[in-house]
Scaffold this active site. Structure first.
Site: not given
Ligand code: PAF
Length: 321
Positions: A7, A131, A187, A195, A270
């Site tokens: 990935g 990133a 996390k 998110n 996700e």
């Protein structure tokens, strides 16, 4: 050390590039995005850091795991929506001595990977790096934060120390934890707070800090997640997960979070493994999660319809004026 990254999106490319800087490592990036793979093989990977482009040429990329051969470490960085299928599809990278490492977002990855390669061959962890992909062969390193890794049973083994050394040498601030499940939940709560909100609003992570009305939602989502974690008997690493989520917003201020990148690229997000997982587990344990449910439903709406309605109605209003 032969390191294969499964990935090569933003995070996979970032870790692969930095690891490839050491002459001790041989790095292969595996991805289905052919243009990205071809660009890396032709010109190396261009990593933009602090506005400066740095070219990493000591790595290769492929769409075919069988050409890459067996890895010592296979770092899995695909979206958690496709974890099992990516491991199965890249099974050629796994030999009898390969250790899989998941640093992915969301719940469920450890079990999915273990089902294919065996639990004894899996290490897990989390990353607070940020990133973004800028184009084929080009990635921006947009946020810095700790990488935490661990053995699933919490023991300190030679291989976890090897991975610690490998990541630290590559420039990632890394620590070893004896509480991997707690880590994954730490996390998860960060992702649950950030998110979906940025996926809905289009804000960069740091911009969230300027909107008290959004921070109230972030706090409620994280606190619901904390209650669900407690109902599962999880020992969180961060006793105040709201402050931790806010710290991550600040540390990755200029990052477009992965869910916003997915929304903008019309990809499946996700959400089911983040806020959706909190709703599912909360439901099982009798914990109410209305804020996480609302965030999940809003993202699902955007996944299905994008911003079509805003565009359509905006055009209608404009025509009527
Ligand atoms: O999903 C992401 O983008 C990252 O996990 C994080 C830490 C929220 C930074 O954007």
């Amino acid at each position: 050390m032969k390191i294969t990254v499964i990935g090569a999106g933003a995070m996979g490319s970032l870790y692969g590039a930095k690891l490839s800087a050491s002459p001790k490592n041989e790095v292969v990036l595996l991805d289905i995005w052919k243009e990205h793979v071809d660009a890396i093989n032709a010109c190396g990977l261009l990593l933009e850091e602090g506005g400066e482009p740095v070219r990493y040429g000591n790595l290769s990329a492929s769409t075919d795991a069988s050409l890459a051969g067996h890895a010592d470490f296979a770092i899995i960085f695909v979206k958690s929506t496709v974890t099992k299928q990516a491991v199965l599809g890249n099974i050629g990278a796994f030999g009898p001595k390969t250790t899989a490492i998941t640093l992915q977002n969301g719940l469920g990855n450890i079990d999915l990977i273990s089902e294919v390669v065996g639990r004894e061959n899996v290490l897990a962890g989390t990353t607070a790096q940020g990133a973004m992909v800028l184009g084929p062969g080009k990635v921006r390193h947009s946020g810095h934060g700790r990488t935490v890794i661990g053995e699933l049973d919490g023991t300190k083994t030679t291989r976890i120390e090897t991975v610690h050394e490998m990541l630290s040498e590559a420039g990632f601030e890394t620590t070893i934890s004896d509480n991997v499940v707690g880590l994954v939940w730490d996390k998860l709560l960060v992702n649950a707070g950030i998110n979906a909100l940025v996926g809905i609003t289009g804000l960069f992570n740091g911009e969230l800090l300027g909107y008290p009305e959004l921070l109230e939602i972030l706090e409620l989502a994280v606190l619901e997640g904390k209650k669900v974690a407690e109902s599962e008997g999880v020992k969180l690493g961060f006793p105040d997960p709201v402050s931790h989520a806010l710290e991550v917003c600040a540390a990755t201020a200029e990052t477009k979070a992965s869910m916003l990148q997915d929304v903008l690229n019309h990809r499946k997000t996700e959400i089911d493994m983040i806020n959706g997982a909190i709703v599912r587990i909360g439901g099982r344990n009798g914990v109410e999660t209305p804020v996480n449910r609302s965030l999940t439903n809003l993202i699902k709406f955007i996944e299905k319809h994008g911003m079509n309605f805003i565009e359509k109605h905006g055009e209608q209003i404009w025509k009527n004026e």
